[in-house]
Design a protein around this motif. Structure first.
Motif, PDB file in Angstrom:
ATOM      1  N   LYS A  30     -61.995 -71.700 -58.586  1.00 44.39           N
ATOM      2  CA  LYS A  30     -62.562 -70.844 -59.859  1.00 44.39           C
ATOM      3  C   LYS A  30     -61.190 -70.019 -60.882  1.00 44.39           C
ATOM      4  CE  LYS A  30     -66.561 -69.547 -62.995  1.00 44.39           C
ATOM      5  NZ  LYS A  30     -67.845 -69.459 -62.821  1.00 44.39           N
ATOM      6  N   ALA A  31     -61.655 -69.390 -60.247  1.00 43.78           N
ATOM      7  CA  ALA A  31     -60.205 -67.377 -60.784  1.00 43.78           C
ATOM      8  C   ALA A  31     -59.400 -69.045 -60.877  1.00 43.78           C
ATOM      9  CB  ALA A  31     -59.973 -67.112 -59.973  1.00 43.78           C
ATOM     10  N   THR A  32     -58.764 -69.511 -60.438  1.00 44.55           N
ATOM     11  CA  THR A  32     -57.347 -70.137 -59.745  1.00 44.55           C
ATOM     12  C   THR A  32     -56.864 -70.986 -61.352  1.00 44.55           C
ATOM     13  OG1 THR A  32     -56.881 -70.381 -57.638  1.00 44.55           O
ATOM     14  CG2 THR A  32     -55.259 -71.842 -58.621  1.00 44.55           C
ATOM     15  N   PHE A  33     -58.032 -71.686 -61.529  1.00 45.82           N
ATOM     16  CA  PHE A  33     -58.167 -72.623 -62.478  1.00 45.82           C
ATOM     17  C   PHE A  33     -58.156 -71.380 -64.182  1.00 45.82           C
ATOM     18  CE2 PHE A  33     -60.398 -76.138 -60.077  1.00 45.82           C
ATOM     19  CZ  PHE A  33     -59.183 -76.056 -58.785  1.00 45.82           C
ATOM     20  N   THR A  34     -59.335 -70.926 -64.028  1.00 46.83           N
ATOM     21  CA  THR A  34     -59.067 -69.817 -65.341  1.00 46.83           C
ATOM     22  C   THR A  34     -57.679 -69.520 -65.840  1.00 46.83           C
ATOM     23  OG1 THR A  34     -60.967 -69.284 -65.031  1.00 46.83           O
ATOM     24  CG2 THR A  34     -59.681 -67.681 -66.102  1.00 46.83           C
TER      25      THR A  34
END
Length: 291
Positions: free
Chosen positions: A118-122
């Protein structure tokens, strides 16, 4: 033509994202199922151990009522079977620690991996948005290419590339760790089961020999003797009588060595009583005669 590299980057990101999401979801589903089934397997094994303990108790209770050789054989069998349940208990504990717990831990691992994704996608979406805005700005002001933040565009492209590499590393590391853990978990399962069944083979071999060593003829002779006992003693009494020490049997023989001797003793006592009665009659008759 300018937008082609950006489009390729976005497409690559989308493909990587889909691949990683599929991998994580696949692990979450199947590792969860494996964990539940292995846990049920361990519980069934523990219940089998409990039932075996009950069987050991019943065999010992029954053995106490039987003839000597059968009693010994059954008790030895029960001892071996009880020993096997100690190995089964060790099997249960090892399976719980080496198989069930690592699979259960994957629930936390998957959750952490989803948070990481999720952090990477954000970050990736933010960089993609920035890259798109800079590209549009450059297209609207082609004469001001050196004035607008050309360096910003390059920096955004570098950030996007770095994020893409991080995503690839995340996928690779996740797959590598998953395969390593699978190998470890299943290797532990096989090793634990092999150890138990190896010990079980040894124990069952000894238990089988104990059963085969039961002397049927000797016990049958004891049983037959119990049927013809003069006082109709119970079979257990016969077994106890046969298990007396030589000294006890010698003392018993002196008192009562057989039916014939008991009858002889009783005849002697009866004869003595008759003689006493005859003497009393003679004295009475002599006194009456004198009178």
């Amino acid at each position: 033509m300018e937008s082609s590299p950006r489009r390729e980057t976005v497409d690559r990101w989308n493909a990587q994202t889909k691949q990683l999401q599929t991998a994580v979801s696949n692990v979450e589903k199947h590792f969860g199922e494996l964990c539940q089934i292995f846990a049920a397997y361990v519980r069934k094994t523990a219940r089998l151990r409990d039932k075996a303990d009950l069987l050991v108790n019943e065999i010992n209770a029954y053995a106490a009522t039987e003839t000597p050789h059968l009693k010994l054989g059954l008790m030895n069998f029960a001892d071996e079977f009880a020993k096997l349940q100690d190995y089964r208990q060790a099997e249960v504990e090892r399976l719980e620690a080496k198989v069930v717990e690592p699979l259960k831990a994957y629930g936390t691992i998957v959750k952490m991996k989803r948070d990481d994704l999720k952090a990477t996608f954000t970050a990736r979406n933010r960089e993609a948005k920035q890259l798109t805005q800079l590209e549009r700005t450059r297209q609207r002001n082609p004469s001001d290419r050196h004035v607008i933040a050309e360096t910003e565009l390059q920096r955004a492209a570098m950030d996007a590339s770095r994020t893409s590499r991080h995503l690839e590393e995340t996928i690779n590391n996740f797959e590598r760790q998953k395969m390593k853990d699978i190998k470890t978990i299943f290797s532990e399962f096989i090793t634990i089961e092999m150890l138990f069944h190896g010990k079980a083979l040894e124990v069952y071999t000894a238990a089988y020999q104990n059963i085969q060593n039961i002397d049927e003829d000797e016990d049958l002779e004891v049983f037959r003797n119990s049927l013809y006992a003069p006082d109709y003693s119970s079979r257990l009494d016969i077994v106890r009588a046969n298990s007396k020490s030589p000294l006890q049997r010698s003392l018993s023989a002196k008192c009562v060595s057989g039916t014939g001797q008991v009858s002889t003793c009783r005849l002697r006592k009866d004869q003595q009583a008759d003689d006493d009665e005859d003497e009393e009659l003679d004295v009475t008759e002599e006194e009456n005669f004198l009178k």
